[in-house]
Design a protein around this motif. Structure first.
Motif, short mmCIF file in Angstrom:
data_model
loop_
_atom_site.label_atom_id
_atom_site.label_comp_id
_atom_site.label_asym_id
_atom_site.label_seq_id
_atom_site.Cartn_x
_atom_site.Cartn_y
_atom_site.Cartn_z
N ILE A 100 -14.78 18.32 -69.72
CA ILE A 100 -15.58 17.82 -70.85
C ILE A 100 -14.86 18.12 -72.15
O ILE A 100 -14.74 17.24 -73.02
N GLN A 101 -14.37 19.34 -72.30
CA GLN A 101 -13.65 19.71 -73.53
C GLN A 101 -12.42 18.85 -73.72
O GLN A 101 -12.12 18.41 -74.83
N GLN A 102 -11.70 18.60 -72.64
CA GLN A 102 -10.51 17.77 -72.73
C GLN A 102 -10.88 16.34 -73.13
O GLN A 102 -10.22 15.74 -73.98
N ALA A 103 -11.92 15.80 -72.53
CA ALA A 103 -12.33 14.43 -72.84
C ALA A 103 -12.76 14.31 -74.31
O ALA A 103 -12.41 13.35 -74.99
N VAL A 104 -13.48 15.30 -74.81
CA VAL A 104 -13.91 15.27 -76.21
C VAL A 104 -12.69 15.40 -77.12
O VAL A 104 -12.58 14.68 -78.13
N ALA A 105 -11.76 16.29 -76.78
CA ALA A 105 -10.56 16.48 -77.60
C ALA A 105 -9.74 15.19 -77.66
O ALA A 105 -9.13 14.90 -78.70
N GLU A 106 -9.73 14.45 -76.58
CA GLU A 106 -8.98 13.19 -76.53
C GLU A 106 -9.83 12.00 -76.94
O GLU A 106 -9.43 10.85 -76.77
N GLU A 107 -11.03 12.26 -77.43
CA GLU A 107 -11.97 11.25 -77.94
C GLU A 107 -12.36 10.23 -76.88
O GLU A 107 -12.56 9.05 -77.16
N ARG A 108 -12.50 10.67 -75.66
CA ARG A 108 -13.00 9.83 -74.57
C ARG A 108 -14.46 10.22 -74.34
O ARG A 108 -14.81 10.92 -73.40
N PHE A 109 -15.30 9.75 -75.25
CA PHE A 109 -16.69 10.20 -75.29
C PHE A 109 -17.53 9.67 -74.13
O PHE A 109 -18.45 10.34 -73.67
#
Length: 139
Positions: free
Chosen positions: A38-47
């Protein structure tokens, strides 16, 4: 970089306490991996992916979105953190007792320091500004 962190976290989980019950350990591992993803997806803006992963996390923990929303409350501290993040200015809370103490600071200092009224006044102002989180724009 994030992928390496996820791999390292997975290795760390594999090395941790093996005496726990397998089902509990597996669930904890799954939750930790989900949080990292989840943190990685948010950091990469894959909401969209982050939202889907968060739903999976809720399913594993047994919480529904309605209960998560009901249980969460926005506090003054939450608002202060968001404002600080947006503006880049730290918002510090000054308690009522500390505020009263800061207001009396100049008088207390003047009792100890004789003949330096301007210096005492300047130091008191600086301390109050610093505690309130305000800084001179010259610095």
């Amino acid at each position: 970089m994030k992928n390496e962190e996820i791999k390292l976290e997975a290795q760390l989980l594999a090395c941790q306490d093996v005496t726990k019950k397998p089902a509990v350990t597996r669930m904890e591992e799954d939750l930790k991996m989900l949080r990292a993803r989840i943190q990685q997806a948010v950091a990469e803006e894959r909401f969209d992916e982050a939202s889907r992963l968060r739903e999976e996390q809720r399913r594993l923990t047994g919480t529904s979105e309605a209960s998560a929303v009901r249980d969460s409350q926005v506090t003054e501290q939450d608002v202060a953190e968001v404002v600080a993040t947006w503006t880049g200015i730290q918002v510090e809370q000054v308690s009522a007792s500390e505020s009263a103490r800061l207001m009396k600071l100049e008088k207390k200092l003047a009792e100890s320091v004789i003949g330096q009224h301007e210096a005492v006044s300047s130091v008191s102002r600086s301390l109050r500004r610093a505690r309130a989180g305000l800084r001179s724009s010259d610095r």
